[in-house]
Structures are given as structure tokens and as C-alpha cells.
Design a protein around this motif. Structure first.
Motif, PDB file in Angstrom:
ATOM      1  N   ARG A   1      -5.320   2.330   5.702  1.00 37.30           N
ATOM      2  CA  ARG A   1      -4.115   3.129   5.928  1.00 37.30           C
ATOM      3  C   ARG A   1      -3.325   3.330   4.639  1.00 37.30           C
ATOM      4  NH1 ARG A   1      -3.534   1.125  11.552  1.00 37.30           N
ATOM      5  NH2 ARG A   1      -3.166   2.981  12.833  1.00 37.30           N
ATOM      6  N   LEU A   2      -3.318   2.318   3.791  1.00 37.14           N
ATOM      7  CA  LEU A   2      -2.530   2.391   2.569  1.00 37.14           C
ATOM      8  C   LEU A   2      -3.195   3.231   1.488  1.00 37.14           C
ATOM      9  CD1 LEU A   2      -1.443  -1.372   2.295  1.00 37.14           C
ATOM     10  CD2 LEU A   2      -0.076   0.542   3.153  1.00 37.14           C
ATOM     11  N   ALA A   3      -4.513   3.322   1.532  1.00 39.10           N
ATOM     12  CA  ALA A   3      -5.263   3.952   0.443  1.00 39.10           C
ATOM     13  C   ALA A   3      -4.838   5.383   0.133  1.00 39.10           C
ATOM     14  CB  ALA A   3      -6.758   3.885   0.738  1.00 39.10           C
ATOM     15  N   PRO A   4      -4.652   6.280   1.126  1.00 40.99           N
ATOM     16  CA  PRO A   4      -4.285   7.664   0.793  1.00 40.99           C
ATOM     17  C   PRO A   4      -2.979   7.776   0.014  1.00 40.99           C
ATOM     18  CG  PRO A   4      -5.010   7.529   3.075  1.00 40.99           C
ATOM     19  CD  PRO A   4      -4.852   6.120   2.584  1.00 40.99           C
ATOM     20  N   ALA A   5      -2.091   6.795   0.165  1.00 40.31           N
ATOM     21  CA  ALA A   5      -0.808   6.823  -0.534  1.00 40.31           C
ATOM     22  C   ALA A   5      -0.882   6.123  -1.887  1.00 40.31           C
ATOM     23  CB  ALA A   5       0.270   6.170   0.325  1.00 40.31           C
ATOM     24  N   GLY A   6      -2.039   5.557  -2.208  1.00 37.67           N
ATOM     25  CA  GLY A   6      -2.154   4.825  -3.458  1.00 37.67           C
ATOM     26  C   GLY A   6      -1.480   3.468  -3.411  1.00 37.67           C
ATOM     27  N   ALA A   7      -1.055   3.040  -2.209  1.00 40.89           N
ATOM     28  CA  ALA A   7      -0.426   1.729  -2.061  1.00 40.89           C
ATOM     29  C   ALA A   7      -1.503   0.651  -2.021  1.00 40.89           C
ATOM     30  CB  ALA A   7       0.420   1.690  -0.797  1.00 40.89           C
ATOM     31  N   ARG A   8      -1.101  -0.582  -2.305  1.00 37.05           N
ATOM     32  CA  ARG A   8      -2.081  -1.669  -2.367  1.00 37.05           C
ATOM     33  C   ARG A   8      -1.526  -2.892  -1.643  1.00 37.05           C
ATOM     34  NH1 ARG A   8       1.207  -1.752  -6.461  1.00 37.05           N
ATOM     35  NH2 ARG A   8       1.717  -3.669  -7.569  1.00 37.05           N
ATOM     36  N   LEU A   9      -2.421  -3.706  -1.117  1.00 40.50           N
ATOM     37  CA  LEU A   9      -2.031  -4.928  -0.443  1.00 40.50           C
ATOM     38  C   LEU A   9      -1.955  -6.039  -1.481  1.00 40.50           C
ATOM     39  CD1 LEU A   9      -1.492  -5.801   2.510  1.00 40.50           C
ATOM     40  CD2 LEU A   9      -3.835  -6.657   2.574  1.00 40.50           C
ATOM     41  N   ILE A  10      -0.765  -6.632  -1.657  1.00 44.39           N
ATOM     42  CA  ILE A  10      -0.594  -7.672  -2.679  1.00 44.39           C
ATOM     43  C   ILE A  10      -0.502  -9.064  -2.080  1.00 44.39           C
ATOM     44  CG2 ILE A  10       0.540  -6.061  -4.245  1.00 44.39           C
ATOM     45  CD1 ILE A  10       3.197  -7.479  -3.530  1.00 44.39           C
ATOM     46  N   ALA A  11      -0.356  -9.163  -0.745  1.00 44.81           N
ATOM     47  CA  ALA A  11      -0.273 -10.472  -0.114  1.00 44.81           C
ATOM     48  C   ALA A  11      -0.759 -10.379   1.326  1.00 44.81           C
ATOM     49  CB  ALA A  11       1.159 -11.000  -0.150  1.00 44.81           C
ATOM     50  N   ASP A  12      -1.523 -11.396   1.737  1.00 45.38           N
ATOM     51  CA  ASP A  12      -2.021 -11.507   3.109  1.00 45.38           C
ATOM     52  C   ASP A  12      -1.629 -12.899   3.595  1.00 45.38           C
ATOM     53  OD1 ASP A  12      -3.416 -11.665   5.475  1.00 45.38           O
ATOM     54  OD2 ASP A  12      -5.418 -11.647   4.560  1.00 45.38           O
TER      55      ASP A  12
END
Length: 547
Positions: free
Chosen positions: A193-204
Motif C-alpha cells: 500500500r505504501l509503495a505507490p506513494a514512495g513511503a517506506r516502513l521504518i518500524a514493525d
């Protein structure tokens, strides 16, 4: 502008209304007619034409479209050259389309000659996507109307809010009933879901389902540099004081709103930890299917503020789709008060026995025997001993021999004439043949002799539509296998499958409706090859002889 049929001699300088073809000349509609055109047409015997004659203050269609498009286009979009009265507007980067609906409506009511169409408000777009078009209906429009339609501020009537490459923290709470694999899948869906916006997951972050633990995790996410925090509760939020909203407040944050009139997506929590948006995701957001969470997430990733007023204004158009987990009472069944669920659902067993056994090298594996009993009969007997509402067997290859192997059993045979076209044809034939009052079906493969009556009963007993248990999937050491039990909510989708494939993709697309049952190796043991059959103690019949 005058639109009329005129004598040929009166048409100089007018615009041709309809395309025209003669042996000597071919003219497209919209052509401004010259004396040379008229002379040639006269020689061809043409005496009159339907034309548009412009008044002195009229603006030609292309020019009018270009002027209006440039006026309505704000930051982040660009206008292409007008052609045939149309000027298209494109996004020049990825983001959300922001429109001034009230002013666009006003523009479209200035005059029928002028139209502006856009994508829906807050539509996600990529660079190069067309987001709007200005179309001038006639060949020209009065100059004062063009001026009125072009009178806008510097930001126009539509603009692009570009996505921001945010760092996102994902916090998942845990309960014993929630499998770690479900959280893993949720993380994978969120990354997509985040990929198209160029956002990244920094914590899980994975924590206990407690407000205090959540408050601590939110602080850790802020310290990690998160610009957005998304919380998935192990249990759905059912009250303003539930774990997720309570945890936000215990962390020193504030809850802006709980709930939204978008379905699926009702149980969303919107809050802030300082300036950092915090979204308590509804359970449906574990699925990649679009839901209300996507609407809030996209706006947040585009840096657009969202208020309680914004959320409560999403009701019109907020019914996105039917939710498979929503109770759907059917006629003729005893219902549980307040839930719309049958106390005793009618669960059928469907056995697929139409295949050609191509990997077996020729013989029909379903007629192979273990301790003298054909595989297909073992599957049917085990199903019947589990006492389902009904048992249906779909035949195809060697129909008569398979039917003989099932002789004397209390079941229904359905022949699939199209069995050579693949597994999906047998699935469709079987679903169509189920009794009309069937609430769910366990789809069994006829070459899995280790699926015992006890396993069949366990799978049927796990079916729990009142708690979203609509797809029951057996596992072997955590890996999904067969047979799979399906609620009748999925029957239309099962009937739509084509080709030599099963329904595995529907399991992945509906994780919120899936319940897994660990049954061991039986879930993945099927006898597709002579070697596998021999290892299971089976005997294959070829040409009338045992092998």
C-alpha cells in the motif's frame, strides 16, 4: 454563432459542420472553408452545406478549450495542446487529485457549450495520468462565456497534492487468537500500500493488546522518526474507550474521531501524537481490497489534513462493496437472534473426481486402491461418515468406472462434460449442483485418503460466520493445504474462476475471513504420481492388471 444550412456561395469563412467526401476533395468536419474549397465543391455539384458561422466575439473551440483548461489547472498538473475542442489535463507527478467541486459545478452550469470533467476527488494518480478534460461542445463559444469560465484564482479548480516519501511505523497488538502469520501478511499488504506513494516502513512493532503497551510503542515509533503511525489491533475497536484510542491518549496523543461512514472501514480511529498522524486501522485493512482505510491513508501520505468533519462527510459513496463477513440471512433457516446467523448451518461436501490423472502416466489414479478400496471411494466414505448435509461427487474422465467405484454410497453424482478444460469447470459444475439451502461447502480432492472423517468434522465445526470464520483452511506446519471450506458468500466468485486453477487467490484476497486449522501432513498429501501412490501403500490398476 449561427449554425445553419447555407447556399454554397454563402459558406466562405464558415466552419464545416460534417465531414464531406467528393471525388476531388475530402474535408473533415471543423474545417474553415475557403474560396478554393467552395470552387472545388461547386464543380462536384455541391450546392449547399451545413456550417457554423462565427460571430465577431466568438472564440474557436480549440482556443476556448485551451484558455479554460489553463485557467482551471493548478499546481502539479499540465495542459496538453487542444484538439477538436478538447484540452486534456495530466498529472505531472504521483499524488492525489484535489478538486473544488462547488466551483467546478458552477463552471459546468455557465453554458451547455462548456464542460469540465475530472476524476473523482482525491483520486490517486501516477505521473502522466489524465485527470481532467475541458470539452467545448460547438465549434465556437461566446467570448464573454469563455472569460467567465476562466475567472479563477492562481490555484485553479484542480491541483495535485504530491505524495510524500514518509517513514511509517506499524504497530500490531497481539492476542492468543491472532496468528503471527496474520500479522506477517498484514505487514506485507501494508508495504504494498505504501509503495505507490514512495513511503517506506521504518518500524514493525508487535506488542500485547493493552493500552499501556500501545502507549509505549507509540513513543518508540516517534523516537524512531515515524512521520505516520498505523495501529492494527488484535481485536476490533468497538468503543471510544477501547484499547487503541485509549492507548493513543495514554501516550499523550489525542483522538480526533472514532468511526467513519465508509463500509468496509467503519471502525477506523483517527488521532495524533503531537504532529504525527496516528491511524487505528479497521480489520478490513488487513486485506489488499480497497476500503475506507485507503481513503484516509492516501490523504495522509499526500500531506492533506483530515478532520472529523472530513470523515463524517464520506457517507455518500461510502458503500464500497458488500463485506463477506456481514451477516446475510437466507430464507428457510433458523436464525440466531441479533446476528442473522443459522444455529445449525447446512454444510455440504463437494468431491472433485473428474481429472485425467496426467501425472500418473495414463491410468486413472482415483481407481487405484489402498487395502482393496478405490481412492475415490475412500474420500467419499470419509466425507459421509462426518455426517455433512450432503455429499456431491463431480465426475469426468472415466465417468462410468468412477461411478461404479462409488456404487451403494448415499451421495449425488454430477458429470462435468467440460472436465478436459481444467479444475475450474468441475468446481463450477459442483457448486451449481449443491442443494439450494447450502450455507457452506467443503471442497475435497478425491486423491487425499488421509483426510479422515475426524478432519472433515473439525473443518466443518470451525466454520463460524458469526465471528468472520467464512473460509476454513487446513494447514501442515503452518502451510496451507486442502480441503478448504467456503461460505456461500463466495459461491459467485468460485463460479467465476476459469482455467485449470483452483480458488487459492480468493483466500489471499480475503484474509479477514480466513480461519486456519492445523491438521498436519494430511493437508498437503495428494497422490499425483505412481511413486506417491506406492509410498502410501496404494495399488494402481493398468490394463486390467495391478502395478
Amino acid at each position: 454563432m449561427i449554425f445553419a444550412t447555407l447556399a454554397l456561395a454563402e459558406c466562405a469563412g464558415a466552419v464545416l459542420a460534417h465531414s464531406l467526401k467528393t471525388p476531388a476533395l475530402r474535408l473533415r468536419k471543423g474545417t474553415e472553408l475557403t474560396r478554393d474549397h467552395l470552387d472545388t465543391l461547386a464543380k462536384a455539384g455541391v450546392t449547399e452545406l451545413t456550417v457554423a458561422r462565427l460571430d465577431e466575439d466568438d472564440v474557436k473551440e480549440d482556443r476556448a478549450a485551451a484558455l479554460i483548461a489553463e485557467a482551471v489547472a493548478g499546481p502539479g498538473v499540465q495542459v496538453e495542446r487542444a484538439f477538436t475542442g478538447r484540452a486534456n489535463i495530466f498529472a505531472n507527478k504521483a499524488g492525489l487529485l484535489v478538486v473544488d467541486r462547488e466551483e467546478i459545478d458552477r463552471l459546468n452550469r455557465i453554458d451547455p457549450a462548456i464542460t469540465l470533467a475530472t476524476l473523482e476527488a482525491y483520486a490517486p494518480v501516477e505521473a502522466g495520468r489524465m485527470v481532467a478534460t475541458v470539452k467545448i461542445i460547438p465549434y465556437a463559444v461566446a467570448g464573454d462565456l469563455v472569460a467567465k469560465a476562466s475567472a479563477h484564482g492562481p490555484n485553479g479548480l484542480l491541483r495535485l497534492a504530491p505524495f510524500k516519501a514518509m517513514g511509517v511505523a506499524l504497530v500490531s497488538t497481539r492476542l492468543p487468537s491472532l496468528k503471527e502469520s496474520t500479522i506477517d501478511k498484514t505487514v506485507a499488504v501494508m508495504v504494498e500500500r505504501l509503495a505507490p506513494a514512495g513511503a517506506r516502513l521504518i518500524a514493525d512493532l508487535r506488542i500485547a493488546h493493552e493500552a499501556e503497551a500501545l502507549a509505549e510503542a507509540l513513543q518508540k515509533a516517534r523516537e524512531a522518526g515515524a512521520e505516520l503511525i498505523i495501529v492494527f489491533g488484535a481485536s476490533a475497536n468497538v468503543d471510544r474507550g477501547d484499547v487503541v484510542p485509549d492507548g493513543i491518549e495514554k501516550a499523550g496523543g489525542r483522538v480526533e474521531h472514532f468511526g467513519m461512514p465508509v463500509d468496509p472501514g467503519n471502525l477506523l480511529v483517527l488521532g495524533h501524537l503531537g504532529s504525527i498522524p496516528v491511524i487505528g486501522a479497521p480489520g478490513c485493512a488487513r486485506s489488499p481490497a480497497e476500503n475506507g482505510f485507503d481513503w484516509v491513508l492516501r490523504r495522509t501520505l499526500a500531506g492533506l489534513p483530515i478532520t472529523a468533519h472530513d470523515l463524517t462527510g464520506l457517507g455518500v459513496g461510502g458503500l464500497l462493496m458488500e463485506i463477506v463477513s456481514r451477516p446475510q440471512p437466507r430464507e428457510g433457516g433458523q436464525m440466531e437472534e441479533g446476528r442473522g446467523m443459522k444455529k445449525n448451518p447446512r454444510i455440504a461436501v463437494l468431491i472433485l473426481a473428474a481429472g485425467r490423472s496426467t501425472r500418473m502416466g495414463g491410468p486413472n489414479k482415483l481407481l487405484a486402491t489402498i487395502e482393496g478400496e478405490p481412492l475415490v471411494r475412500i474420500a467419499a466414505r470419509h466425507a459421509l461418515e462426518a455426517a455433512p448435509a450432503s455429499v456431491t461427487v463431480v465426475t469426468g474422465h472415466m465417468q462410468d468406472a468412477v461411478a461404479d467405484a462409488l456404487c451403494g454410497l448415499d451421495l449425488r453424482l454430477v458429470h462435468n462434460e467440460d472436465h478436459a478444460q481444467g479444475l475450474s469447470t468441475s468446481l463450477r459444475a459442483g457448486i451449481a449442483a449443491l442443494p439450494e439451502d447450502t450455507d457452506a461447502v467443503l471442497v475435497m480432492l478425491a486423491d487425499m485418503p488421509d483426510i479422515t472423517p475426524d478432519i472433515v468434522r473439525r473443518l466443518m465445526d470451525t466454520y463460524d460466520p458469526a465471528h468472520d470464520g467464512l473460509i476454513v483452511v487446513p494447514t501442515a506446519q503452518g502451510k496451507q493445504g486442502n480441503p478448504v471450506l467456503w461460505s456461500n458468500r463466495f459461491f459467485p466468485q468460485l463460479m467465476d474462476i476459469r482455467g485449470d486453477v483452483g480458488a487459492r487467490h480468493l483466500i489471499g484476497a480475503n484474509p479477514q475471513a480466513v480461519v486456519e486449522v492445523e491438521i498436519g501432513d494430511a493437508a498437503r498429501l495428494d497422490l499425483d504420481t505412481p511413486q506417491a501412490l506406492a509410498a502410501a501403500g496404494g495399488t494402481l490398476m493398468t490394463g486390467g492388471h495391478d502395478t
